[in-house]
Design a protein around this motif. Structure first.
Motif, PDB file in Angstrom:
ATOM      1  N   GLU A 205       0.839  -1.201   0.000  1.00 47.68           N
ATOM      2  CA  GLU A 205       0.000   0.000   0.000  1.00 47.68           C
ATOM      3  C   GLU A 205       0.874   1.251   0.000  1.00 47.68           C
ATOM      4  O   GLU A 205       0.599   2.214  -0.726  1.00 47.68           O
ATOM      5  N   ARG A 246      -2.075  -1.035  -9.434  1.00 48.93           N
ATOM      6  CA  ARG A 246      -2.729  -1.846  -8.401  1.00 48.93           C
ATOM      7  C   ARG A 246      -3.603  -2.930  -9.026  1.00 48.93           C
ATOM      8  O   ARG A 246      -3.540  -4.100  -8.612  1.00 48.93           O
ATOM      9  N   LYS A 247      -4.390  -2.554 -10.022  1.00 49.80           N
ATOM     10  CA  LYS A 247      -5.298  -3.506 -10.670  1.00 49.80           C
ATOM     11  C   LYS A 247      -4.536  -4.625 -11.364  1.00 49.80           C
ATOM     12  O   LYS A 247      -4.955  -5.793 -11.349  1.00 49.80           O
ATOM     13  N   GLU A 250      -3.247  -7.011  -8.665  1.00 47.28           N
ATOM     14  CA  GLU A 250      -4.361  -7.792  -8.136  1.00 47.28           C
ATOM     15  C   GLU A 250      -4.802  -8.869  -9.119  1.00 47.28           C
ATOM     16  O   GLU A 250      -5.154  -9.990  -8.716  1.00 47.28           O
ATOM     17  N   THR A 253      -2.121 -11.667  -8.851  1.00 50.28           N
ATOM     18  CA  THR A 253      -2.033 -12.376  -7.567  1.00 50.28           C
ATOM     19  C   THR A 253      -3.377 -12.914  -7.078  1.00 50.28           C
ATOM     20  O   THR A 253      -3.431 -13.824  -6.248  1.00 50.28           O
ATOM     21  N   LYS A 255      -5.300 -11.252  -5.225  1.00 51.44           N
ATOM     22  CA  LYS A 255      -5.496 -10.699  -3.884  1.00 51.44           C
ATOM     23  C   LYS A 255      -5.719  -9.197  -3.931  1.00 51.44           C
ATOM     24  O   LYS A 255      -5.125  -8.501  -4.755  1.00 51.44           O
ATOM     25  N   LYS A 256      -6.575  -8.714  -3.047  1.00 47.59           N
ATOM     26  CA  LYS A 256      -6.813  -7.283  -2.920  1.00 47.59           C
ATOM     27  C   LYS A 256      -5.638  -6.632  -2.185  1.00 47.59           C
ATOM     28  O   LYS A 256      -5.170  -7.149  -1.174  1.00 47.59           O
ATOM     29  N   ILE A 257      -5.177  -5.499  -2.703  1.00 42.58           N
ATOM     30  CA  ILE A 257      -4.063  -4.799  -2.069  1.00 42.58           C
ATOM     31  C   ILE A 257      -4.553  -3.879  -0.965  1.00 42.58           C
ATOM     32  O   ILE A 257      -3.975  -3.831   0.123  1.00 42.58           O
ATOM     33  N   SER A 259      -6.253  -3.012   2.042  1.00 43.32           N
ATOM     34  CA  SER A 259      -6.530  -4.002   3.076  1.00 43.32           C
ATOM     35  C   SER A 259      -7.009  -3.365   4.376  1.00 43.32           C
ATOM     36  O   SER A 259      -6.636  -2.240   4.706  1.00 43.32           O
TER      37      SER A 259
END
Length: 275
Positions: A205, A246-247, A250, A253, A255-257, A259
């Motif tokens: 983040e 970021r997208k 995500e 991976t 996974k949501k960054i 958090s």
């Protein structure tokens, strides 16, 4: 220049005045540190009224200064310099009074050292974060983020952006553009109130926030914005570029960054690694 100092892990909002060459400290933060009061604002109002009735010149000479409030906005708060605080402390019964006086003297000495050797300021910031329980890897990332943020705010000042509400507005635009959340929404997600959002970000983040702010800085330097509206467009563009990154991460991976992890969780993870 607003800053956060630590007295026995208690955060004290402070501001260095270059013209007067002295520190100013938030009085309610000092009271909170000395008295452990559940409502230091009320404690200060009562004490201030009593001292004014007594004709205490120290209270009369205390200034108001805008500092970041628990809700994240710049709000006027009573502040005092070191000399004024030494006098005020005499009116606050506390077993921490003497250690606090020593702390004040140390802060003054450290400022002189830091003006002669800026690297000492970085070292002390590292020490403070370590005392709060953060990992060394996270601290290195956080210190870099402070440097990137300073470059951005310097650029904003050069373009005529005003500190306070306009800084907050541009920060909100950048944050929403890269994370999908306003600063308030982001803090709500992490269960924060008066805490600093960046102090509660994960490494990734922080990296994306730095990318957004660094990108906005570079775009601003190249485009020379003339109006606040121009600065808003650039802030959004910088955030969107980091948001696209970021997208992509995500998508790779799964996974949501962004958090709900906050400092408490980050410190718990650090302790688990030690076990």
């Amino acid at each position: 220049m607003e800053n956060i100092k630590l007295f026995e892990s208690q955060k004290i909002r402070s501001s260095w005045d270059n013209e007067q060459e002295k520190w100013f400290f938030s009085i309610v933060d000092i009271i909170a540190a000395l008295t452990d009061s559940n409502n230091p604002q009320v404690y200060w109002r009562v004490l201030k009224k009593r001292l004014l009735a007594e004709g205490n010149e120290t209270v009369t000479n205390c200034n108001g200064l805008k500092m970041v409030a628990p809700d994240g906005k710049m709000r006027l708060t009573d502040v005092a310099d070191t000399e004024q605080l030494f006098r005020l402390i005499q009116s606050i019964p506390s077993p921490k009074a003497e250690p606090f006086k020593q702390w004040l003297a140390k802060i003054g000495y450290e400022r002189i050292e830091e003006s002669q050797d800026p690297e000492k300021a970085i070292d002390r910031a590292m020490e403070n974060y370590l005392k709060l329980g953060y990992s060394t890897a996270w601290i290195n990332q956080r210190l870099k983020s402070i440097e990137v943020r300073k470059e951005l705010t310097d650029e904003w000042e050069n373009r005529g952006v005003k500190k306070g509400q306009q800084f907050a507005s541009l920060t909100d635009i950048i944050t929403q553009a890269w994370s999908g959340n306003t600063v308030k929404e982001y803090k709500d997600l992490k269960g924060l109130k008066k805490e600093n959002l960046r102090d509660n970000m994960t490494n990734l983040e922080l990296v994306l926030n730095m990318l957004a702010e660094a990108t906005a800085t570079e775009i601003s330097k190249e485009n020379n914005p003339k109006t606040f509206a121009d600065n808003k467009k650039i802030a959004r563009k910088g955030g969107e570029i980091a948001g696209d990154t970021r997208k992509q991460i995500e998508a790779q991976t799964g996974k949501k960054i962004v958090s709900p992890q906050n400092a408490k969780v980050l410190k718990e993870d650090k302790n688990k690694l030690k076990e």
